[in-house]
Design a protein around this motif. Structure first.
Motif, short mmCIF file in Angstrom:
data_model
loop_
_atom_site.label_atom_id
_atom_site.label_comp_id
_atom_site.label_asym_id
_atom_site.label_seq_id
_atom_site.Cartn_x
_atom_site.Cartn_y
_atom_site.Cartn_z
N TYR A 223 58.70 19.60 25.82
CA TYR A 223 57.68 19.78 26.86
C TYR A 223 57.02 21.14 26.66
N THR A 224 55.95 21.15 25.91
CA THR A 224 55.33 22.43 25.54
C THR A 224 54.74 23.15 26.75
N ARG A 225 54.25 22.40 27.74
CA ARG A 225 53.66 23.01 28.93
C ARG A 225 54.63 23.06 30.11
N GLY A 226 55.61 22.16 30.11
CA GLY A 226 56.49 22.05 31.25
C GLY A 226 55.83 21.32 32.40
N SER A 227 56.58 21.13 33.49
CA SER A 227 56.04 20.44 34.66
C SER A 227 56.78 20.95 35.90
N HIS A 228 56.03 21.61 36.79
CA HIS A 228 56.63 22.09 38.05
C HIS A 228 57.09 20.91 38.90
N GLN A 229 56.29 19.83 38.89
CA GLN A 229 56.60 18.66 39.70
C GLN A 229 57.92 18.01 39.28
N LEU A 230 58.15 17.96 37.96
CA LEU A 230 59.38 17.35 37.45
C LEU A 230 60.51 18.37 37.29
N GLY A 231 60.20 19.64 37.49
CA GLY A 231 61.23 20.66 37.31
C GLY A 231 61.57 20.92 35.86
N VAL A 232 60.59 20.74 34.97
CA VAL A 232 60.80 20.92 33.53
C VAL A 232 60.12 22.22 33.11
#
Length: 208
Positions: A90-99
């Motif tokens: 996950y190069t950008r990550g995801s706040h919604q998914l907690g990544v």
């Protein structure tokens, strides 16, 4: 002018390329039209260099992460394009998914009808999501490669700790007793590839 040579037989053509590469090793890069040709050319060239003693004879097996060449950016939005065992970064990550950016996960289940993936994160927890909700993901598959001292290698993703860029080229200098691989890149930088986890590295004689 005798500069272009046509060799119809695929195996003979690859062997001729390998010999030419070995004759001017260090000053040559082979460009292949597809990933399968790249793999075969890397194998042919590497064997030719081993036969000539340019590359060490002792092989060290490693698990590497190589990009899924058959997936486009659009494909990554659809669960059906994934396979169990794929490794996602996950190069950008995801706040919604907690990544977090740079985090990895392994695909464990694919539900094409619901367009969802179930992935296992590095801490052992699982997460299910619709891949259309994420941007900035890279998909890799695990593969086995053998490396020896003197091998040319290519990064298949950025190595931030060592300041290395994706597709950067280098040479295997040595192996530590632990099995860690020491690299010297063409830029002059050095890097260590740990033996105990998959690495973003591949043979670097031929590129697509």
């Amino acid at each position: 002018q005798g500069r272009v040579h046509e060799i119809p037989d695929r195996n003979q053509r690859f062997e001729a390329i390998a010999r030419d590469y070995a004759d001017s090793s260090g000053r040559t890069l082979v460009v292949a039209p597809d990933n399968q040709s790249r793999r075969e050319l890397n194998d042919h060239i590497r064997q030719e260099l081993k036969d000539r003693g340019v590359v060490g004879r002792d092989d060290h097996k490693a698990t590497v992460l190589v990009p899924r060449q058959d997936m486009t950016g659009a494909d990554r939005a659809w669960a059906a394009q994934y396979r169990e065992g794929d490794v996602i970064r996950y190069t950008r990550g995801s706040h919604q998914l907690g990544v977090k950016p740079g985090e990895y996960a392994t695909v464990r289940e694919v539900d094409a009808r619901q367009n969802t993936l179930k992935v296992e994160r590095s801490d052992g927890s699982t997460k299910e999501y619709d891949p259309r909700r994420l941007r900035g993901v890279a998909v890799y598959e695990k593969a086995e490669r053998s490396f020896s001292e003197g091998d040319r290698v290519q990064m298949t993703a950025p190595h931030k700790a060592a300041g290395l860029a994706n597709r950067e080229l280098g040479t295997v200098e040595r192996f530590d007793p632990s099995g860690d691989m020491k690299l010297r890149m063409d830029s002059g930088r050095t890097a260590t590839i740990a033996a105990d986890k998959p690495a973003h590295i591949d043979h670097g004689y031929a590129v697509t």
